[in-house]
Write an enzyme that holds these catalytic residues in place. Sequence first.
Site, PDB file in Angstrom:
ATOM      1  N   CYS A 145      38.695  49.448  45.483  1.00  0.00           N
ATOM      2  CA  CYS A 145      39.470  48.343  44.934  1.00  0.00           C
ATOM      3  C   CYS A 145      40.967  48.602  45.147  1.00  0.00           C
ATOM      4  CB  CYS A 145      39.142  48.226  43.456  1.00  0.00           C
ATOM      5  SG  CYS A 145      39.799  46.742  42.727  1.00  0.00           S
ATOM      6  N   LYS A 174      28.254  44.264  39.798  1.00  0.00           N
ATOM      7  CA  LYS A 174      29.715  44.247  39.647  1.00  0.00           C
ATOM      8  C   LYS A 174      30.169  45.573  39.018  1.00  0.00           C
ATOM      9  CE  LYS A 174      33.952  42.753  38.901  1.00  0.00           C
ATOM     10  NZ  LYS A 174      34.923  42.532  39.971  1.00  0.00           N
ATOM     11  N   LYS A 213      31.472  53.559  48.467  1.00  0.00           N
ATOM     12  CA  LYS A 213      32.046  52.353  49.064  1.00  0.00           C
ATOM     13  C   LYS A 213      33.487  52.644  49.472  1.00  0.00           C
ATOM     14  CE  LYS A 213      32.647  47.393  48.349  1.00  0.00           C
ATOM     15  NZ  LYS A 213      32.227  46.242  47.550  1.00  0.00           N
TER      16      LYS A 213
END
Lengths: 445, 429
Positions: free
Chosen positions: B135, B45, B173
């Site tokens: 995000c 995470k 990512k």
Amino acid sequence: MSDLPSPLRLPPLEAEKKPPLSLDEALAEAHRCLSCFDAPCTNACPTHIDVPRFIKRIATGNIAGAARTILSANVLGASCARVCPTEVLCEGACVLGDHHRPIAIGLLQRFATDYAMARGIPPLRAGPRRPGSVGIIGAGPAGLACAAELVQAGYEAVVYEAAEWPGGLNTYGVAQYKMTPRVSLQEVEWLARCGLDIRCGVRVGVDVSLAELEARHDAIFVGVGMGAVPPLGLPGEDLPNVVDALDFIADLKLGRPPLIDRPLRGARIAVIGGGNTSIDVTTQAARAGAATVWLLYRRDQDTMPAYAHELHLSIEHGTRLLCHTVPVRIVGQDRVTGLEIEQVRPEGEGRTAPLVPVPGSRRLLEVEAVVRATGQGGVDLLRQLPGVAHRGGVVQVDEWGRTTNPRYWAGGDCISGGKEVVNAVAEGKRAAQGIIRDILARKTS
Amino acid sequence: MADLSVDFCGIKSPNPFWLASAPPTNTARQVLRAFEAGWGGAVWKTIGEPIINVSSRYGAIDLNGVKMMGLNNIELISDRPLASNLRDIAEVKRHFPDRALIVSLMVESRREAWHDIVRRTEDTGADGLELNFGCPHGMSERGMGSAVGQVPEYTCQIVEWVKEVARTPVIVKLTPNVSDICYPARAARRGGADGLSLINTINSLMGVDLDLMSPRPVVHGASAHGGYCGPAVKPIALHMVAQVCGDPEVSLPVSGIGGISNWRDAAEFIALGASTVQVCTAVMHYGFRIVEDMIDGLSQFLDDKGLRSVAELRGRALPAVKRWEELDLNYRVIARVDRSKCIGCGLCYVACEDGAHQAIAARRDERGRTEVTILEDKCVGCNLCSLVCPIEGCITMQRVDDFGDEVLDWRRYSASPASYPHVRSNRHD
Ligand SMILES: Cc1cc2nc3c(=O)[nH]c(=O)nc-3n(C[C@H](O)[C@H](O)[C@H](O)COP(=O)(O)OP(=O)(O)OC[C@H]3O[C@@H](n4cnc5c(N)ncnc54)[C@H](O)[C@@H]3O)c2cc1C
Ligand SMILES: Cc1cc2nc3c(=O)[nH]c(=O)nc-3n(C[C@H](O)[C@H](O)[C@H](O)COP(=O)(O)O)c2cc1C
Ligand code: SF4
């Protein structure tokens, strides 16, 4: 395996009542499964098949993987899918059952295992060979499960079976609307191809002695079932057409005439007993065309040991249930023509309350056959087993299936007095694990 | 048995199944359990400066009784102290040296901040770093996450900073919230990235609570846009993975993410070029146990297809991902109904009649069911009827042209349409 008879030699038989699922049905049903965590269905299965896992594998098109999940827990997964009383086991525990409809676990299990059986995908993998051998008495579900577990661990397993064909009551006993002998034998053949050595037509204690078995094997597993139904001790019981329920069912299943001098079609028969075997006889006799089927039970319907759903099915087939009724005398000259019965009533409460005759309640049922289904009595061989304690045909074992003689282990009906195929499988497997741990593994070290 | 092990830019993993950076990889307890269950790797995470989260945080969309077809969240990065995370990561790596353990990072866009977190993370013994430039909520308002991933120059810059000190492979990512995923992918490559992972979550508003008149998930009568994931996003993710894997200017190993729930989903990502796959929502729904079925299913599939390893599957479908103008105009299929399978629901009829090309005739049969006939001269071969048909294999698309392998693409055709009179739009009215 060459000495195993070909199932294809069997005469054509009544088909299994529940049709198999089509691919669409299986997928739709599989997608309904919630994949519960610590699933109640898995816990309810005596062999603890990981039900959500195999269903998920069906849902993702990995049917071979689904079969592997089933068979790794229960090598007789294909027959259990047909004969298990799922209503009181996995499906009875399904969380969707309360507000919805339980997942058809049995049918999905059958879908996956039939897929593997039809394609010859091996149900088990024989482990690397290790020194050690176990003699197994009885090729019923318990013996087969024990043998499979041993072979997977790499040990030799030789199964001695008295009957002509293997499978025990899977072949000779369970109602054929659930499973035909052909399927049972196909399943055994499928297992045997993976390295089980099954020798049919060999009655231990007669054709081969226990001493010989002891000399050949490191341990002996006893999976002999509960044998025949003992006589009731009624006058007239030795007349022709008074039959043991197990013989009656076996004859029907194998296409032999169950009554010696007349066809079952059109016959009137009386069946005595309140367990699942007596119910099976009534349903099967009705399906085979019997005109009238009486079922006598000495207590009330709620006390019957038989499953309610099976009794219900039997009554749907037209069975006439006579509760609080006992047989008194079988009537006939050279064959059965009637059964004299009498009403009884319990003195007090409960399953064991003494029963007293109701005066003046005797009457005659006109029947051409009487089937006794009052419980199997245990096999004679038990008396020959050295130092093995048993009572009423039931062998005494510890929680691993070890008898009072540490070389002898047992499982299946002959330790439970008669449960289900799936229990026999679980007990056979457990005993194999015990034998490996206590005897075979020590041998190598 | 096929070989499931993979090598992802030098990071070895016993199988291609990794946990995505998300709540399932919050703590050592979870990741240890996941590795026991069989996961080949895990991306921790995202760690950084600990944050404060709101409550509630997740919303879902169900479809006809199937729960969580899509999931959205307004959660931020890890809310645990950095030191606890680093201690946990070291512990997991000690217990499972054979698994891939990657740590997802996100800090403010300062060179020193990145240098510091990279050094401290690598001291745990982790196998690699994943830079979270994806995000789409909360962190982006503070100039992090997708605020970085949406601007190729920032992406390139931060990767360069990280590569100045990193000793382990650096995976970037990517956010799907861009017009063309190849731009940030190329920027990551320019910055020196060793691999890519995609997709992160998609910008979304999950729905509106019509009593509260507030979007979901509700936080005291209001909500914010959040990140969308789960089975519903798989087609979007597949497209982006195929784009990146097919871009010669990128040419980096890719870890595919987005809506993967079972071995089939995973196999599709791998067939389009992914080397590993990452899973979040399916684990949040069913737990770590699903990996056993993914392993069993993938190895069964590879065996069935005669493939010896995951590497042999990788990219097999990629050459078939083409531009529209390269597709064959000679190729023609029409629908065919297998009468023996048809259950007479009439769904194909109404779909074609109202929603497509009026190429199915219907009549009511003796049992009151709909009997359909495909009007072959009207059928344009669009697939719609076969897509709505509830019965497996009942409506199939059959090839009807006789051009064999001869391909007529749009460029050839449009140069002289008159030379190809057999190519027709199928509508003459
Ligand atoms: C009529 C009937 C219907 C049933 N229906 C169902 C059902 O629908 N579903 C269900 O789950 N269960 C059902 N059962 C129960 C189930 O069949 C048994 O629980 C199960 O078969 C027990 O397995 P077992 O291996 O212990 O014994 P068995 O199946 O009885 O097998 C014992 C084997 O040992 C052999 N044997 C005995 N003595 C010797 C010897 N001396 N030497 C060599 N071999 C020997 C026998 O020939 C037999 O093959 C039914 C039982 C009966 C009687
Ligand atoms: C609740 C939640 C929290 C997430 N947190 C992170 C995160 O901290 N860092 C990150 O890179 N991705 C995060 N993600 C995105 C996932 O890693 C993954 O990219 C995305 O969910 C798509 O995969 P899926 O469809 O399997 O869920 C989060 C997703 C969810 C649902
Ligand atoms: S899953 Fe339910 S119980 Fe667990 S933290 Fe979330 S809201 Fe609370």
